[in-house]
Scaffold this motif. Sequence first.
Motif, short mmCIF file in Angstrom:
data_model
loop_
_atom_site.label_atom_id
_atom_site.label_comp_id
_atom_site.label_asym_id
_atom_site.label_seq_id
_atom_site.Cartn_x
_atom_site.Cartn_y
_atom_site.Cartn_z
N VAL A 1 1.27 -1.48 0.16
CA VAL A 1 -0.13 -0.30 -0.44
C VAL A 1 0.99 1.33 -0.37
N LEU B 1 0.23 5.07 0.73
CA LEU B 1 0.02 6.05 1.22
C LEU B 1 1.00 7.06 1.74
N ASP B 2 0.39 8.07 1.05
CA ASP B 2 0.92 10.12 2.15
C ASP B 2 1.03 9.86 3.07
N LEU B 3 2.03 10.06 4.04
CA LEU B 3 2.42 10.67 5.50
C LEU B 3 1.99 11.67 5.73
N ILE B 4 3.03 12.80 6.17
CA ILE B 4 2.79 14.30 6.76
C ILE B 4 3.08 15.23 5.20
N TYR B 5 3.26 16.38 5.58
CA TYR B 5 3.90 17.22 4.64
C TYR B 5 3.59 18.36 5.50
N ASP C 1 6.93 19.81 16.05
CA ASP C 1 5.62 19.96 15.59
C ASP C 1 4.83 17.44 15.56
N THR C 2 3.81 17.74 16.20
CA THR C 2 3.28 16.27 16.91
C THR C 2 2.66 15.92 16.28
N THR C 3 2.14 15.20 15.34
CA THR C 3 0.79 13.91 15.21
C THR C 3 0.73 12.86 15.90
N GLU C 4 -0.37 12.24 15.55
CA GLU C 4 -0.27 11.07 16.21
C GLU C 4 -0.52 10.36 15.16
N LEU C 5 -0.07 9.18 14.69
CA LEU C 5 -0.05 7.72 14.09
C LEU C 5 -0.90 6.86 14.11
N ARG C 6 -2.12 6.90 14.75
CA ARG C 6 -2.58 5.98 15.60
C ARG C 6 -2.62 4.61 15.27
N PHE C 7 -2.49 4.71 13.14
CA PHE C 7 -3.07 3.42 13.10
C PHE C 7 -1.67 2.34 13.07
N VAL D 1 8.43 15.95 14.84
CA VAL D 1 8.89 16.23 13.81
C VAL D 1 9.66 17.28 14.00
N LYS E 1 5.38 9.95 2.45
CA LYS E 1 4.92 8.99 1.84
C LYS E 1 5.67 7.72 2.31
#
Lengths: 467, 182
Positions: free
Chosen positions: B39, B41-45, B67-73, B154, B174
């Motif tokens: 698969v 899949l785009d990640l962050i930008y 900065d922080t983001t969740e990537l719960r998957f 990041v 990605k």
Amino acid sequence: MLFIALWGVTVIAQNKQVLYGMHEIPQNLMLNPGTKISQKRHYGIPLLSQVHFNLGMSGVSVYDIFGKSDTDINTRIRNKIFELSDKDFFTSTQQLDLINFGWLAKNKLYFSGGIYEEFDFILYFPRDLAILAWEGNRDYLDYEFDLSQVSTTGDLMTVYHFGVNKQITKKLTAGIRAKIYSSMFSYKSTNNSGTFVTRLGDENSENIYEHRLENVNVSVETSGYASLRDVDQASLVTSEVLKRAFFGGNLGVGIDIGATYDITNELAASASVLDFGAIFHTKDVESYRVRSNYTLDGIELIFPPLVDGQGTLPYYDDLEDEVEREVPIDTLNSSYTQLRPMKVNASLGYSFGAPTDGGTDCNCYDMSGGLSRNQAVGLQYYSIFRPKGPQMAGTLFYYRRLFDFLSAKATYTIDSYSSSNVGLGMVVDFGKFNFYVAADNLLSYGNLAKAKSVSLQLGFNIKIARE
Amino acid sequence: MKKNLTIPSLGILLILLLAACVKDTDFEQADNITLRPTVELDLIYFDLSASDFFDSNTSNQILTVSDTTELRFLSDGEIQDGLKRAEFYFKFTNSIQRSFTADFQFLSEQNDTTYAVQTSVSQGTIANPVITEFIENVEGNAIADLTMASKVVVSVTIPSSDANLTGSLNLKSKTTYYTEFQ
């Protein structure tokens, strides 16, 4: 025990080409309400007057996937996925006569009626989604996965029917049957549209890819499901479903019509249209619909200046909310009408051989135009209307009355499943006791795993001949 | 003649029905069925501008932004079992006259670092933005570390900055997920 063993593995298309036109079987009236009738009365043995199972697959057999082979099963599955088209399908039908009876009234009308239960399922092969699940999207950039390939229906119902049959002239016999359908459970997902595509973005794109849902309109309509969803006890589900069998479900109406016409003494034509009707789903209806145009780019970080002790933005939750907003699953409770899969039968037969009524040229008993000969050959046509258009079959048959009490019929059928379908049926009258059995795809009986569809129908009746 | 036909046809039907069987099959092969979708899949930008690295109010350099983001998957049970390899692709386009260090720190829910990636980004100019590509391949035991993470921090670090710095630093990314589901 033989039959029980067979039920498990036996498969039948809705096409009952072996039974069609065999006047000795009372249930022939269910295939053509305008068939010729030889008996004065008939009573089906409850639950046994007709048993019918089907499990058909076009393009693939159990053996294709599970056959012993040096080739890895995953390779075989992959090859099949690419070999099959979205017109290929899996289908299953099962019917069980609960009651079936008929009698010749004084006015020469033959009335017949009864109740049967029917289960009907078809799933078209959603090829693109199978490819997506099997392969992923890496090798399919810019390929539009077609969601319109999702097409499936399923039904469980009880059918109450009553019909009348009359020999109108020496040559013509016609009949009609009214049906009331009581749907216990039903779902359908047809007429879907839209695509899913992963495109490589250009300089102006937000991110590397654009994952796009384009013009998506996908829905699933259910009836009889919502009220069962929260019932977790199997016995409660069963009792609730059974309640609906007796007019408690969503009701529908339909008719069967048919006729037989003796063109000459030897040549006879017949035709019937079955299940021309619809079910009106108004109770316990729940439909789910997705309509969307949406592009997923990933998560954009905006690096907000952070104040002490305060977190950043909830990007992930926001994205989930965005998807829910842009790709909403609407739950609707609007009624819908569902057409029954209409079936058409037609045949042209040529009779020859010895007369079956004592060697005279006059058939003094039934006074029909055509003479009853002990042999016949002919052609039959069958079609059933399915979500993606009609499925058709053509049959060559040879019929022979071997004794007064025993007739047999052999068929060769070409249909969506195969071009080598040989069927054989026989009907026996021992006094008042009538028994019939018919099977098709006999060439596959050596190994049912290689069959794409096989069939067996059988039934027992009490049949009282005309005097 | 009649008799000759009756017995064979009855016989054939009975023999066929009795002989009906399923053979030369091995349904235990079902255990080997494995889906291996790959698969993309785009990640962050993001798009950072040079001014993000200098506080004009206080005239102070800001050397690191994060900065922080969740990537719960990532820590989803299905992914933990099914993910065999993940290939991250980062594409930086830099028109700022500075090189950068970019850090991707994958954290568990308890904020423990389970996996970390660092790369440097070449400097560019507004007239000639420079593209830096970076691929991080994660497989083997490292997959277990990666799939314990449920978020990514990041951080972008600049060696020095001033009020006159111009241009922007853009990231597109990605991931290719190589999976196996049985």
